[in-house]
Design a protein around this motif. Structure first.
Motif, mmCIF file in Angstrom:
data_model
loop_
_atom_site.group_PDB
_atom_site.id
_atom_site.type_symbol
_atom_site.label_atom_id
_atom_site.label_comp_id
_atom_site.label_asym_id
_atom_site.label_seq_id
_atom_site.Cartn_x
_atom_site.Cartn_y
_atom_site.Cartn_z
ATOM 1 N N ASN A 63 33.467 -18.938 20.184
ATOM 2 C CA ASN A 63 33.005 -18.244 18.982
ATOM 3 C C ASN A 63 33.860 -17.051 18.603
ATOM 4 O OD1 ASN A 63 30.911 -20.054 18.702
ATOM 5 N ND2 ASN A 63 29.406 -18.746 19.705
ATOM 6 N N LYS A 64 34.289 -16.273 19.583
ATOM 7 C CA LYS A 64 35.094 -15.085 19.277
ATOM 8 C C LYS A 64 36.411 -15.477 18.608
ATOM 9 C CE LYS A 64 33.212 -12.080 22.835
ATOM 10 N NZ LYS A 64 33.501 -11.318 24.052
ATOM 11 N N LEU A 65 36.999 -16.546 19.080
ATOM 12 C CA LEU A 65 38.262 -17.005 18.493
ATOM 13 C C LEU A 65 38.040 -17.562 17.087
ATOM 14 C CD1 LEU A 65 41.259 -17.246 18.965
ATOM 15 C CD2 LEU A 65 40.867 -19.434 20.101
ATOM 16 N N VAL A 66 36.938 -18.250 16.884
ATOM 17 C CA VAL A 66 36.591 -18.749 15.541
ATOM 18 C C VAL A 66 36.420 -17.572 14.590
ATOM 19 C CG1 VAL A 66 34.818 -19.909 14.171
ATOM 20 C CG2 VAL A 66 35.569 -20.912 16.329
ATOM 21 N N VAL A 67 35.687 -16.558 15.016
ATOM 22 C CA VAL A 67 35.477 -15.377 14.168
ATOM 23 C C VAL A 67 36.815 -14.706 13.865
ATOM 24 C CG1 VAL A 67 34.484 -13.049 14.076
ATOM 25 C CG2 VAL A 67 33.110 -14.951 14.930
ATOM 26 N N PHE A 68 37.654 -14.557 14.884
ATOM 27 C CA PHE A 68 38.947 -13.897 14.698
ATOM 28 C C PHE A 68 39.820 -14.643 13.692
ATOM 29 C CE2 PHE A 68 43.441 -13.396 15.888
ATOM 30 C CZ PHE A 68 43.575 -12.028 15.683
ATOM 31 N N ILE A 69 39.965 -15.947 13.874
ATOM 32 C CA ILE A 69 40.829 -16.740 12.985
ATOM 33 C C ILE A 69 40.270 -16.754 11.559
ATOM 34 C CG2 ILE A 69 41.652 -19.083 12.484
ATOM 35 C CD1 ILE A 69 41.856 -19.472 15.545
ATOM 36 N N ALA A 70 38.974 -17.015 11.426
ATOM 37 C CA ALA A 70 38.367 -17.105 10.091
ATOM 38 C C ALA A 70 38.402 -15.759 9.376
ATOM 39 C CB ALA A 70 36.936 -17.624 10.193
#
Length: 117
Positions: A61-68
């Motif tokens: 989730n953290k990586l999804v939030v960061f990229i998005a």
């Protein structure tokens, strides 16, 4: 190769976001309030969907939030160069809310299916 293929839907959706960000928004809504609600709803929906698509490719989730969110910031910068558009920090925060909603939707709908694999 499989990991790269999982990103294709998200990349296509990012292209759709870029396309719509390149267009003027004149003619949307009949008054200021309607226009605001319509345009900000678009932000929520498009970034929630992006988060869902990224979640299929990345299960962190953290990586999804960061990229998005990084993409949302770059999109607002892009909009600042489009005639008739502006780039606003407030819009990135609305995008962030959409991203978080998308992650929640993904978790509710797909976490059981993924954990069963």
């Amino acid at each position: 190769m499989k990991k790269i293929i999982k990103f294709i839907p998200a990349l296509i959706w990012m292209s759709v976001i870029f396309y719509f960000s390149s267009r003027q928004t004149t003619g949307i809504g009949t008054n200021v309030t309607d226009r605001f609600l319509i345009l900000k709803s678009f932000h929520l929906i498009e970034y929630a969907f992006l988060a869902i698509l990224l979640s299929f490719a990345i299960y962190k989730n953290k990586l999804v939030v960061f990229i998005a969110y990084l993409y949302a910031i770059s999109d607002e910068i892009h909009q600042s160069f489009v005639p008739g558009r502006t780039g606003r920090f407030r819009d990135t925060l609305i995008d962030l809310i959409g991203i978080l909603i998308g992650i929640l939707i993904f978790a509710k709908l797909f976490s059981k299916k993924i954990s069963q694999k």
